[in-house]
Design a protein around this motif. Sequence first.
Motif, PDB file in Angstrom:
ATOM      1  N   GLN A 283     -31.921  -2.217  26.713  1.00  0.00           N
ATOM      2  CA  GLN A 283     -33.170  -2.368  25.965  1.00  0.00           C
ATOM      3  C   GLN A 283     -32.988  -3.231  24.722  1.00  0.00           C
ATOM      4  O   GLN A 283     -33.971  -3.738  24.172  1.00  0.00           O
ATOM      5  CB  GLN A 283     -33.706  -0.989  25.552  1.00  0.00           C
ATOM      6  CG  GLN A 283     -34.035  -0.058  26.705  1.00  0.00           C
ATOM      7  CD  GLN A 283     -35.350  -0.398  27.386  1.00  0.00           C
ATOM      8  OE1 GLN A 283     -36.058  -1.317  26.973  1.00  0.00           O
ATOM      9  NE2 GLN A 283     -35.693   0.335  28.441  1.00  0.00           N
ATOM     10  N   LEU A 284     -31.742  -3.419  24.284  1.00  0.00           N
ATOM     11  CA  LEU A 284     -31.466  -4.198  23.074  1.00  0.00           C
ATOM     12  C   LEU A 284     -31.273  -5.679  23.357  1.00  0.00           C
ATOM     13  O   LEU A 284     -31.252  -6.491  22.425  1.00  0.00           O
ATOM     14  CB  LEU A 284     -30.221  -3.642  22.372  1.00  0.00           C
ATOM     15  CG  LEU A 284     -30.293  -2.186  21.912  1.00  0.00           C
ATOM     16  CD1 LEU A 284     -28.974  -1.762  21.288  1.00  0.00           C
ATOM     17  CD2 LEU A 284     -31.445  -1.962  20.939  1.00  0.00           C
ATOM     18  N   LEU A 285     -31.106  -6.032  24.639  1.00  0.00           N
ATOM     19  CA  LEU A 285     -30.877  -7.431  24.982  1.00  0.00           C
ATOM     20  C   LEU A 285     -31.965  -8.043  25.847  1.00  0.00           C
ATOM     21  O   LEU A 285     -32.264  -9.228  25.723  1.00  0.00           O
ATOM     22  CB  LEU A 285     -29.539  -7.592  25.723  1.00  0.00           C
ATOM     23  CG  LEU A 285     -28.328  -7.671  24.802  1.00  0.00           C
ATOM     24  CD1 LEU A 285     -27.611  -6.350  24.782  1.00  0.00           C
ATOM     25  CD2 LEU A 285     -27.406  -8.785  25.253  1.00  0.00           C
ATOM     26  N   PHE A 286     -32.545  -7.245  26.724  1.00  0.00           N
ATOM     27  CA  PHE A 286     -33.463  -7.788  27.716  1.00  0.00           C
ATOM     28  C   PHE A 286     -34.884  -7.297  27.462  1.00  0.00           C
ATOM     29  O   PHE A 286     -35.104  -6.236  26.872  1.00  0.00           O
ATOM     30  CB  PHE A 286     -33.023  -7.381  29.124  1.00  0.00           C
ATOM     31  CG  PHE A 286     -31.599  -7.763  29.439  1.00  0.00           C
ATOM     32  CD1 PHE A 286     -31.271  -9.081  29.711  1.00  0.00           C
ATOM     33  CD2 PHE A 286     -30.595  -6.813  29.447  1.00  0.00           C
ATOM     34  CE1 PHE A 286     -29.969  -9.447  29.993  1.00  0.00           C
ATOM     35  CE2 PHE A 286     -29.278  -7.160  29.721  1.00  0.00           C
ATOM     36  CZ  PHE A 286     -28.964  -8.483  29.997  1.00  0.00           C
ATOM     37  N   THR A 287     -35.834  -8.077  27.938  1.00  0.00           N
ATOM     38  CA  THR A 287     -37.245  -7.712  27.827  1.00  0.00           C
ATOM     39  C   THR A 287     -37.891  -7.742  29.212  1.00  0.00           C
ATOM     40  O   THR A 287     -37.218  -8.003  30.220  1.00  0.00           O
ATOM     41  CB  THR A 287     -37.993  -8.690  26.902  1.00  0.00           C
ATOM     42  OG1 THR A 287     -38.032  -9.980  27.534  1.00  0.00           O
ATOM     43  CG2 THR A 287     -37.312  -8.799  25.537  1.00  0.00           C
ATOM     44  N   GLU A 288     -39.178  -7.531  29.240  1.00  0.00           N
ATOM     45  CA  GLU A 288     -39.920  -7.565  30.495  1.00  0.00           C
ATOM     46  C   GLU A 288     -39.740  -8.874  31.250  1.00  0.00           C
ATOM     47  O   GLU A 288     -39.906  -8.926  32.469  1.00  0.00           O
ATOM     48  CB  GLU A 288     -41.408  -7.342  30.205  1.00  0.00           C
ATOM     49  CG  GLU A 288     -41.989  -8.374  29.236  1.00  0.00           C
ATOM     50  CD  GLU A 288     -43.441  -8.123  28.884  1.00  0.00           C
ATOM     51  OE1 GLU A 288     -44.169  -7.599  29.744  1.00  0.00           O
ATOM     52  OE2 GLU A 288     -43.835  -8.454  27.749  1.00  0.00           O
TER      53      GLU A 288
ATOM     54  N   GLU B 264     -22.255  -9.378  22.486  1.00  0.00           N
ATOM     55  CA  GLU B 264     -23.171 -10.519  22.539  1.00  0.00           C
ATOM     56  C   GLU B 264     -24.205 -10.417  21.418  1.00  0.00           C
ATOM     57  O   GLU B 264     -24.575 -11.427  20.812  1.00  0.00           O
ATOM     58  CB  GLU B 264     -23.862 -10.584  23.904  1.00  0.00           C
ATOM     59  CG  GLU B 264     -22.942 -11.048  25.021  1.00  0.00           C
ATOM     60  CD  GLU B 264     -23.690 -11.488  26.262  1.00  0.00           C
ATOM     61  OE1 GLU B 264     -24.824 -11.010  26.481  1.00  0.00           O
ATOM     62  OE2 GLU B 264     -23.135 -12.310  27.021  1.00  0.00           O
ATOM     63  N   LEU B 265     -24.653  -9.203  21.121  1.00  0.00           N
ATOM     64  CA  LEU B 265     -25.574  -9.012  19.995  1.00  0.00           C
ATOM     65  C   LEU B 265     -24.898  -9.364  18.677  1.00  0.00           C
ATOM     66  O   LEU B 265     -25.533  -9.913  17.763  1.00  0.00           O
ATOM     67  CB  LEU B 265     -26.070  -7.564  19.964  1.00  0.00           C
ATOM     68  CG  LEU B 265     -27.012  -7.143  21.089  1.00  0.00           C
ATOM     69  CD1 LEU B 265     -27.213  -5.636  21.083  1.00  0.00           C
ATOM     70  CD2 LEU B 265     -28.365  -7.858  20.962  1.00  0.00           C
ATOM     71  N   VAL B 266     -23.608  -9.036  18.563  1.00  0.00           N
ATOM     72  CA  VAL B 266     -22.850  -9.396  17.365  1.00  0.00           C
ATOM     73  C   VAL B 266     -22.755 -10.914  17.247  1.00  0.00           C
ATOM     74  O   VAL B 266     -22.943 -11.478  16.161  1.00  0.00           O
ATOM     75  CB  VAL B 266     -21.448  -8.758  17.395  1.00  0.00           C
ATOM     76  CG1 VAL B 266     -20.596  -9.256  16.228  1.00  0.00           C
ATOM     77  CG2 VAL B 266     -21.558  -7.226  17.349  1.00  0.00           C
ATOM     78  N   GLU B 267     -22.472 -11.586  18.361  1.00  0.00           N
ATOM     79  CA  GLU B 267     -22.387 -13.049  18.353  1.00  0.00           C
ATOM     80  C   GLU B 267     -23.714 -13.693  17.958  1.00  0.00           C
ATOM     81  O   GLU B 267     -23.740 -14.748  17.324  1.00  0.00           O
ATOM     82  CB  GLU B 267     -21.958 -13.561  19.731  1.00  0.00           C
ATOM     83  CG  GLU B 267     -20.504 -13.285  20.079  1.00  0.00           C
ATOM     84  CD  GLU B 267     -20.102 -13.887  21.408  1.00  0.00           C
ATOM     85  OE1 GLU B 267     -21.007 -14.284  22.183  1.00  0.00           O
ATOM     86  OE2 GLU B 267     -18.895 -13.961  21.684  1.00  0.00           O
ATOM     87  N   LEU B 268     -24.820 -13.036  18.317  1.00  0.00           N
ATOM     88  CA  LEU B 268     -26.151 -13.556  17.993  1.00  0.00           C
ATOM     89  C   LEU B 268     -26.597 -13.179  16.583  1.00  0.00           C
ATOM     90  O   LEU B 268     -27.715 -13.501  16.173  1.00  0.00           O
ATOM     91  CB  LEU B 268     -27.176 -13.017  19.005  1.00  0.00           C
ATOM     92  CG  LEU B 268     -27.027 -13.514  20.449  1.00  0.00           C
ATOM     93  CD1 LEU B 268     -27.907 -12.690  21.384  1.00  0.00           C
ATOM     94  CD2 LEU B 268     -27.390 -15.002  20.541  1.00  0.00           C
ATOM     95  N   ASN B 269     -25.719 -12.467  15.854  1.00  0.00           N
ATOM     96  CA  ASN B 269     -26.025 -11.987  14.496  1.00  0.00           C
ATOM     97  C   ASN B 269     -27.215 -11.041  14.469  1.00  0.00           C
ATOM     98  O   ASN B 269     -27.931 -10.947  13.460  1.00  0.00           O
ATOM     99  CB  ASN B 269     -26.275 -13.174  13.540  1.00  0.00           C
ATOM    100  CG  ASN B 269     -25.022 -13.991  13.288  1.00  0.00           C
ATOM    101  OD1 ASN B 269     -23.945 -13.433  13.112  1.00  0.00           O
ATOM    102  ND2 ASN B 269     -25.175 -15.305  13.282  1.00  0.00           N
ATOM    103  N   GLU B 270     -27.442 -10.338  15.566  1.00  0.00           N
ATOM    104  CA  GLU B 270     -28.510  -9.342  15.606  1.00  0.00           C
ATOM    105  C   GLU B 270     -27.986  -7.933  15.319  1.00  0.00           C
ATOM    106  O   GLU B 270     -28.772  -7.014  15.073  1.00  0.00           O
ATOM    107  CB  GLU B 270     -29.198  -9.378  16.970  1.00  0.00           C
ATOM    108  CG  GLU B 270     -29.987 -10.648  17.212  1.00  0.00           C
ATOM    109  CD  GLU B 270     -30.888 -10.565  18.434  1.00  0.00           C
ATOM    110  OE1 GLU B 270     -32.060 -10.977  18.336  1.00  0.00           O
ATOM    111  OE2 GLU B 270     -30.425 -10.076  19.493  1.00  0.00           O
TER     112      GLU B 270
END
Length: 435
Positions: A270-275, A347-353
Amino acid sequence: MSRSVRDGGASLKIVGGRLLDSQGTDAENTALLIKDGHIVAMGEAAARAGADETVNAEGCVISPGFVDLHCNLREPGNGQKGNIESETRAAAHGGFTTVCASPETSPVNDSGAVTNLIRDLASNRASVHVLPVGAITRGLEGELLSDMAGLAAAGCVAVGNGGRGVRNARVLRRCMAYAQTFGLTVMFRPENQALAADGYAHDGLVTSRLGLLGIPEVAETTAVMEMILLAEETGARLHLSQLSCARSVEMLAEARRRGIAVTADVAIHQLLFTEDALAGFDSRFHVRPPLRSERDRKALLAGVRDGVIDAIVSQHQPHDTAAKQAPLAATEPGLSNIESVLSLGLELVELNELGLPELMRALTSGPASVLGRNARLAEGEVADLCVFDPEHYWTPADDTLVSVGRHAPVTGREVPGVVRLTLAAGKVAWQHPAT
């Protein structure tokens, strides 16, 4: 590595890594000495000590073992979708040392007898710690209360509804009051079944464009509000599992400000993908709750960063191949992703999210605190830990995944984060061949 170390019977020293845990420890080029299942020395004392085996963790992060609050191990069951042996080994491959076993088994874990069976199987076959979650109603049918006294006595750490709803609010109120009597945390995935109906995707732009049956946001938010109010009245410890909506995060924060004992988690996907992941009718992303909008994704991320959401879970649901090969509406929901949680988080860390310390907190101390436990690296603590290389990449594929389920959210492309070593109570649960 020798057999005796794998069994936890010899001393093991880990040197050269970055020790990082949510207690504020962040030390470069550190060392740990492990013996008899515990951390017996750290830092200079560990570096000077002798050991039967030594692991060089240069370039790696040494963290507490990850804790998963929602994992389907598929046993007891027919074994077609996996079992305790295969899925706990997959968990160890992902850096997890503790998994909470969903009550959605066959038979359902609604009695002390089934709980004892799970614990017996785990003691003989599991690579990591298995903590059973009992069913809050008999057969998870949402009508009659389960034997919570028996479940608690047999060792269940919580009771919950798995992925099924409790239609009757009166029954739900009785469940919470009964669970509070036995000091059991109530783990609920909030969903109003009447509003969700036959839907299988987020009720938004993608469903409208593709003609899919949608599950509206209000199917979750009405259930969240109902559960918070009932927890406030009964005094039950409530854990909201697998949130998917921005509004749910807002209501959770408000409940905490009012002093209600409520915690929550979110599934990593849920933290990376959307509908939009369903735009190509990709059955892997048929999940429940469904992947929602970008606004929801960002709100869930903010909830993790702020600590409003306590934990990230795998929501691991391994399926056989046939379960994902029907037309989208006829496929079974769920991703096989316990081996990918760390990589997706990085991957979220790499995206600075998301920051690395925030990710570690949501995978270690956050979920552990929901269970009333610790997850830290300190002298005298049980040696549950993970050594991973955040700069090294791997490709999830049939020949690299351990789980029976091969429908990982990322297959065929490189992702960061290779788990080099996983120790559960000092025993080697997973070791990368190159370590």
